[in-house]
Design a protein around this motif. Structure first.
Motif, PDB file in Angstrom:
ATOM      1  N   GLY A 357      39.410  73.085  60.635  1.00 58.79           N
ATOM      2  CA  GLY A 357      39.830  74.516  60.670  1.00 58.79           C
ATOM      3  C   GLY A 357      39.873  75.152  59.387  1.00 58.79           C
ATOM      4  O   GLY A 357      39.455  76.462  59.094  1.00 58.79           O
ATOM      5  N   PHE A 358      40.160  74.209  58.306  1.00 59.53           N
ATOM      6  CA  PHE A 358      39.883  74.795  56.898  1.00 59.53           C
ATOM      7  C   PHE A 358      38.726  75.221  56.393  1.00 59.53           C
ATOM      8  O   PHE A 358      38.275  76.294  56.021  1.00 59.53           O
ATOM      9  N   TYR A 359      37.618  74.486  56.730  1.00 58.53           N
ATOM     10  CA  TYR A 359      36.384  74.564  56.434  1.00 58.53           C
ATOM     11  C   TYR A 359      35.485  75.503  57.159  1.00 58.53           C
ATOM     12  O   TYR A 359      34.423  75.887  56.572  1.00 58.53           O
ATOM     13  N   TYR A 360      35.843  75.822  58.410  1.00 61.35           N
ATOM     14  CA  TYR A 360      34.955  76.402  59.334  1.00 61.35           C
ATOM     15  C   TYR A 360      36.078  77.511  59.892  1.00 61.35           C
ATOM     16  O   TYR A 360      36.409  77.379  61.231  1.00 61.35           O
ATOM     17  N   PRO A 361      36.831  78.302  59.214  1.00 63.01           N
ATOM     18  CA  PRO A 361      37.750  79.134  59.880  1.00 63.01           C
ATOM     19  C   PRO A 361      37.294  80.107  60.781  1.00 63.01           C
ATOM     20  O   PRO A 361      36.174  80.771  60.916  1.00 63.01           O
ATOM     21  N   GLY A 362      38.043  80.219  61.993  1.00 63.16           N
ATOM     22  CA  GLY A 362      37.645  81.354  62.777  1.00 63.16           C
ATOM     23  C   GLY A 362      36.808  80.538  64.024  1.00 63.16           C
ATOM     24  O   GLY A 362      36.200  81.293  64.894  1.00 63.16           O
ATOM     25  N   THR A 363      36.636  79.212  63.967  1.00 65.13           N
ATOM     26  CA  THR A 363      35.669  78.589  64.951  1.00 65.13           C
ATOM     27  C   THR A 363      36.768  78.069  66.242  1.00 65.13           C
ATOM     28  O   THR A 363      37.627  78.087  65.842  1.00 65.13           O
ATOM     29  N   THR A 364      36.085  77.480  66.876  1.00 66.50           N
ATOM     30  CA  THR A 364      36.668  76.869  68.105  1.00 66.50           C
ATOM     31  C   THR A 364      36.150  75.490  68.409  1.00 66.50           C
ATOM     32  O   THR A 364      35.087  75.079  68.105  1.00 66.50           O
ATOM     33  N   LEU A 365      37.222  74.560  68.818  1.00 70.58           N
ATOM     34  CA  LEU A 365      37.019  73.338  69.361  1.00 70.58           C
ATOM     35  C   LEU A 365      36.315  73.382  70.601  1.00 70.58           C
ATOM     36  O   LEU A 365      36.577  73.908  71.523  1.00 70.58           O
ATOM     37  N   GLY A 366      34.956  72.738  70.685  1.00 73.53           N
ATOM     38  CA  GLY A 366      34.211  72.765  71.892  1.00 73.53           C
ATOM     39  C   GLY A 366      33.946  71.300  72.350  1.00 73.53           C
ATOM     40  O   GLY A 366      33.978  70.576  71.452  1.00 73.53           O
ATOM     41  N   VAL A 367      33.394  71.161  73.672  1.00 73.92           N
ATOM     42  CA  VAL A 367      33.210  69.877  74.139  1.00 73.92           C
ATOM     43  C   VAL A 367      31.921  69.937  74.870  1.00 73.92           C
ATOM     44  O   VAL A 367      31.809  71.040  75.529  1.00 73.92           O
ATOM     45  N   LEU A 368      30.908  68.992  74.564  1.00 73.03           N
ATOM     46  CA  LEU A 368      29.782  68.907  75.556  1.00 73.03           C
ATOM     47  C   LEU A 368      30.154  68.592  76.813  1.00 73.03           C
ATOM     48  O   LEU A 368      30.474  67.556  77.193  1.00 73.03           O
ATOM     49  N   ALA A 369      29.636  69.630  77.728  1.00 69.89           N
ATOM     50  CA  ALA A 369      30.299  69.537  78.974  1.00 69.89           C
ATOM     51  C   ALA A 369      29.043  69.144  79.995  1.00 69.89           C
ATOM     52  O   ALA A 369      29.326  68.930  81.209  1.00 69.89           O
ATOM     53  N   GLY A 370      27.752  69.900  79.734  1.00 72.11           N
ATOM     54  CA  GLY A 370      26.850  69.807  80.865  1.00 72.11           C
ATOM     55  C   GLY A 370      25.378  69.683  79.960  1.00 72.11           C
ATOM     56  O   GLY A 370      25.446  69.872  78.798  1.00 72.11           O
ATOM     57  N   VAL A 371      24.457  69.791  81.199  1.00 70.81           N
ATOM     58  CA  VAL A 371      23.208  69.600  80.638  1.00 70.81           C
ATOM     59  C   VAL A 371      22.011  70.355  81.422  1.00 70.81           C
ATOM     60  O   VAL A 371      21.008  69.815  81.495  1.00 70.81           O
ATOM     61  N   PRO A 372      22.479  71.580  81.751  1.00 69.93           N
ATOM     62  CA  PRO A 372      21.500  72.229  82.608  1.00 69.93           C
ATOM     63  C   PRO A 372      20.243  72.667  81.507  1.00 69.93           C
ATOM     64  O   PRO A 372      20.602  72.984  80.263  1.00 69.93           O
ATOM     65  N   ASP A 373      19.012  72.541  82.170  1.00 75.35           N
ATOM     66  CA  ASP A 373      17.882  72.890  81.477  1.00 75.35           C
ATOM     67  C   ASP A 373      17.690  72.020  80.114  1.00 75.35           C
ATOM     68  O   ASP A 373      17.112  72.485  79.121  1.00 75.35           O
ATOM     69  N   LEU A 384      40.488  76.305  66.485  1.00 74.22           N
ATOM     70  CA  LEU A 384      40.962  75.164  65.577  1.00 74.22           C
ATOM     71  C   LEU A 384      41.992  75.766  64.593  1.00 74.22           C
ATOM     72  O   LEU A 384      42.070  77.010  64.160  1.00 74.22           O
ATOM     73  N   PRO A 385      43.036  74.904  64.313  1.00 70.28           N
ATOM     74  CA  PRO A 385      44.080  75.392  63.446  1.00 70.28           C
ATOM     75  C   PRO A 385      43.817  75.720  62.092  1.00 70.28           C
ATOM     76  O   PRO A 385      42.881  75.278  61.551  1.00 70.28           O
ATOM     77  N   THR A 386      44.617  76.880  61.659  1.00 65.45           N
ATOM     78  CA  THR A 386      44.401  77.327  60.454  1.00 65.45           C
ATOM     79  C   THR A 386      45.099  76.518  59.413  1.00 65.45           C
ATOM     80  O   THR A 386      46.060  75.843  59.757  1.00 65.45           O
ATOM     81  N   LEU A 387      44.706  76.403  57.931  1.00 67.60           N
ATOM     82  CA  LEU A 387      45.213  75.479  57.166  1.00 67.60           C
ATOM     83  C   LEU A 387      45.362  76.404  55.515  1.00 67.60           C
ATOM     84  O   LEU A 387      44.146  76.237  55.255  1.00 67.60           O
ATOM     85  N   ALA A 388      46.614  76.904  55.154  1.00 66.97           N
ATOM     86  CA  ALA A 388      46.484  77.692  53.912  1.00 66.97           C
ATOM     87  C   ALA A 388      46.275  76.675  52.746  1.00 66.97           C
ATOM     88  O   ALA A 388      46.814  75.375  52.712  1.00 66.97           O
ATOM     89  N   PRO A 389      45.235  76.967  51.927  1.00 69.51           N
ATOM     90  CA  PRO A 389      45.083  76.339  50.763  1.00 69.51           C
ATOM     91  C   PRO A 389      46.414  75.946  50.048  1.00 69.51           C
ATOM     92  O   PRO A 389      47.213  76.870  49.787  1.00 69.51           O
ATOM     93  N   THR A 390      46.906  74.791  49.575  1.00 71.93           N
ATOM     94  CA  THR A 390      47.825  74.363  48.739  1.00 71.93           C
ATOM     95  C   THR A 390      47.438  73.343  47.831  1.00 71.93           C
ATOM     96  O   THR A 390      46.325  72.641  47.970  1.00 71.93           O
ATOM     97  N   ALA A 391      48.196  73.206  46.801  1.00 71.49           N
ATOM     98  CA  ALA A 391      47.847  72.234  45.857  1.00 71.49           C
ATOM     99  C   ALA A 391      47.676  70.861  46.306  1.00 71.49           C
ATOM    100  O   ALA A 391      48.572  70.292  47.004  1.00 71.49           O
TER     101      ALA A 391
END
Length: 401
Positions: A357-373, A384-391
């Motif tokens: 969540g820190f390195y890819y802000p605004g993304t979602t956790l997904g799961v590979l769920a199917g295989v059409p085509d 994904l959870p956010t994480l504010a930079p701290t020392a």
């Protein structure tokens, strides 16, 4: 029993979560099935081709015209396929891999493409990209971004999905596997980083040097989840801070590669830097004039001097007895996850979801769920959870390579 199917049609939708990895390309190579006996008569795709004088479970594969050869005899096809089966292992050019192999004749060489389940593939990737002795949450983050990377590249219309070198992802096959990375892969089975319903571009580098680079400044492609941002966690790596002295001759040689023609150099300066502190313009001054390198050329010039990253400062006049001093931070392009930052976060007790969540802000956790085509489909779960930079906490001990 060994069966070699002619052509590539055996790659069906039922095998859609198999990854096709180009592992070797050579004029000739040997394929062997460890621990198997000779195939029964008539089970080879090319009748009458004997495996002798090689071991009875091995074949020397070459090219003749447009076709492959087996032990020097025309195989009658430009492709041969040994499909994977549960627990199967194939040795390609003396290196063992899980799964099966697709062989192609192309431009006078044999392409050996390991066909392997995505989770088994990761077992050879994660420890090749990150030390398996690192904390579990750092390894889990690496497993998720490695899975995401290859899920985004699955394309049945192409002869293979990815390669086994740093041009794609490092993949060491069966011998690279380690218990720590295997556990991280199992713990994150199927998980990927997603954005707008698709696998994200999960770029990563060794060490951000304290500030990640944006995709826009590095490649001119603005992805909102790959911003330039302060990264205080990436502070404990062996190349967090470094210094080089580059001779005038070396600077001149590199400048010539970039077609800089300014006579005898006497000054090299960074005249514009990105938000993350990486070189965006380098000005070279000499007895014959001034030249400016910008964009990718600026960063490329700096890296060609021997710098581990383009997050640098340049100082000192350049002369016969005066080197150019290059002081820098980090290693690699700096976009996305910093591996040493992931290590720092893991040592602070953060789980892999917070790291991602820190390195890819605004993304979602997904799961590979199917295989059409023959392509994976993502079942999206939660942001994904956010994480504010701290020392960061003080980091001690070995950090690996």
């Amino acid at each position: 029993m060994l069966t070699l199917a002619l052509g590539g049609s055996a790659l069906t939708a039922a095998q859609a979560l198999n990854i096709r990895v180009l592992v070797v390309s050579a004029p000739q190579l040997t394929v062997r099935l460890p621990g198997t006996s000779a195939p029964a008569p008539g089970t080879l795709a090319v009748p009458g081709v004997s495996p002798a004088p090689l071991p009875m479970n091995a074949w020397s594969v070459g090219v003749q015209g447009d076709n492959l050869t087996l032990n020097g005899r025309d195989a009658g096809s430009s492709t041969l396929y040994l499909p994977p089966s549960p627990g199967s292992v194939v040795e390609i050019a003396a290196k063992p891999y899980r799964g099966g192999v697709l062989l192609r004749a192309i431009s006078g060489s044999v392409q050996a493409i390991n066909v392997v389940d995505v989770e088994d593939y990761l077992r050879g990737v994660v420890p090749a990209e990150m030390p398996a002795s690192w904390p579990a949450s750092a390894l889990a983050a690496q497993a998720v971004i490695a899975r995401t990377y290859v899920a985004a590249r699955i394309n049945p219309a192409l002869p293979f999905d990815t390669c086994a070198t740093e041009s794609c992802q490092m993949y060491g096959g069966l011998k690279a596997e380690k218990p720590g990375s295997d556990a991280a892969i199992r713990a994150t089975a199927g998980q990927v980083v997603a954005y707008a319903g698709r696998p994200a571009s999960t770029y990563f580098s060794s060490d951000s040097g304290g500030y990640t680079a944006s995709s826009a400044e590095t490649w001119g492609r603005d992805l909102p989840y790959l911003p330039a941002q302060a990264d205080p966690y990436s502070a404990g790596g062996p190349r967090a801070r470094w210094r080089l002295e580059v001779s005038a001759a070396k600077v001149a040689e590199v400048a010539a590669r970039y077609r800089v023609r300014v006579g005898t150099l006497n000054s090299v300066r960074i005249t514009r830097a990105s938000l993350s502190g990486r070189a965006q313009e380098v000005t070279l001054t000499g007895t014959g004039g001034v030249t400016r390198l910008s964009g990718a050329d600026a960063g490329g010039f700096v890296r060609s001097l021997g710098a581990a990253s383009s997050r640098v400062t340049l100082s000192g006049p350049v002369g016969p007895n005066t080197p150019l001093v290059v002081e820098g931070a980090g290693a690699g392009h700096g976009v996305g996850l910093s591996q040493y930052g992931a290590l720092g976060l893991a040592r602070q007790g953060q789980d892999h979801l917070h790291i991602l969540g820190f390195y890819y802000p605004g993304t979602t956790l997904g799961v590979l769920a199917g295989v059409p085509d023959s392509r994976p489909v993502l079942a999206l779960s939660r942001p994904l959870p956010t994480l504010a930079p701290t020392a960061p906490l003080a980091l001690t001990g070995s950090h690996g390579e």
